[in-house]
Design an enzyme around this catalytic site. Structure first.
Site, PDB file in Angstrom:
ATOM      1  CG  HIS A 132       2.421  -9.233   1.218  1.00 10.77           C
ATOM      2  ND1 HIS A 132       3.419  -8.878   0.575  1.00 10.77           N
ATOM      3  CD2 HIS A 132       1.367  -8.277   1.100  1.00 10.77           C
ATOM      4  CE1 HIS A 132       3.068  -7.715  -0.068  1.00 10.77           C
ATOM      5  NE2 HIS A 132       1.907  -7.279   0.165  1.00 10.77           N
TER       6      HIS A 132
ATOM      7  CG  HIS B  82       4.130 -15.249  -2.255  1.00 13.86           C
ATOM      8  ND1 HIS B  82       5.656 -15.359  -1.645  1.00 13.86           N
ATOM      9  CD2 HIS B  82       3.960 -14.010  -1.885  1.00 13.86           C
ATOM     10  CE1 HIS B  82       6.045 -14.077  -1.606  1.00 13.86           C
ATOM     11  NE2 HIS B  82       5.178 -13.328  -1.583  1.00 13.86           N
TER      12      HIS B  82
END
Length: 213
Positions: free
Chosen positions: A132, A182
């Site tokens: 992302h 993450h």
């Protein structure tokens, strides 16, 4: 675009032999609760494609400058491909678990036999770097550099508008830490990879005399 899809498909199909995770690491580093993505993948993909397509089409729509539009699209797509290759290869090679890996492997919260879905577990070992983050900073960072080049001789307050795409990329990256998909290092590394890819391709484009008015 077909090459990009091929890279992503290969990434989803590959899994490196995972490194051993100690019980202590599993509890301390990878036991954050699972959450839905704040920004789902389809929203991120829509943003990093639609925003550049609209902005890079303006020279043709407003000035009928097909040469600049074509050159800009070529540089942008090259940056995306370079970023995709680096990001997807690193994900497979490093195979770092995501912060919520514990609950991907042990949905009931009890350490025993890993009973999670195979797809969740494979994806759970592809945390570094953040896709992302890298794709957002690459695509939107390219647009910021492109806008900056066009408005280089304009007033400073207009230049602030050039930073807006990067600010949007920052929000996308920050959201990946908030939803436990993450670690912050993953997001930071993704941002560096994305910006570096965008900068190299944008500067190559600029050197051809296509960028600054």
């Amino acid at each position: 675009m077909l090459l990009l899809l091929g890279i992503i498909a290969t990434h989803n199909a590959l899994q490196r032999q995972p490194h051993c995770i100690t019980p202590e690491e599993l509890i301390s580093d990878y036991k954050k609760p699972r959450r839905d993505s704040i920004i789902p993948p389809w929203v991120m993909i829509s943003i990093i494609i639609l925003v550049p397509v609209i902005i890079l089409s303006l020279p043709y729509l407003l000035l009928r400058n097909s040469v600049e539009t074509a050159q800009a699209f070529l540089a942008w797509t090259l940056a995306i491909l370079i970023n995709a290759l680096i990001t997807e290869v690193l994900k497979v090679l490093i195979s770092r678990p995501r912060p919520d890996f514990f609950y991907r492997c042990y949905p009931n919260g009890v350490i025993g036999i890993c009973a999670g879905r195979g797809k969740d577990i494979v994806d759970g070992r592809k945390s570094f770097p953040s896709g992302h983050s890298s794709f957002s900073f690459c695509s939107l960072g390219f647009i910021s550099l492109w806008l900056y080049g066009r408005f280089l001789r304009r007033r400073a307050h207009i230049l602030l508008l050039c930073a807006m795409p990067v600010c949007l990329a920052c929000f996308i990256g920050y959201s990946r830490c908030c939803d436990n998909h993450h670690h912050w290092e993953d997001v930071a590394a993704g941002a560096v990879i994305g910006l570096a890819s965008a900068y190299q391709c944008c500067m190559a484009y600029c050197s051809r005399g296509r960028l600054i008015l």
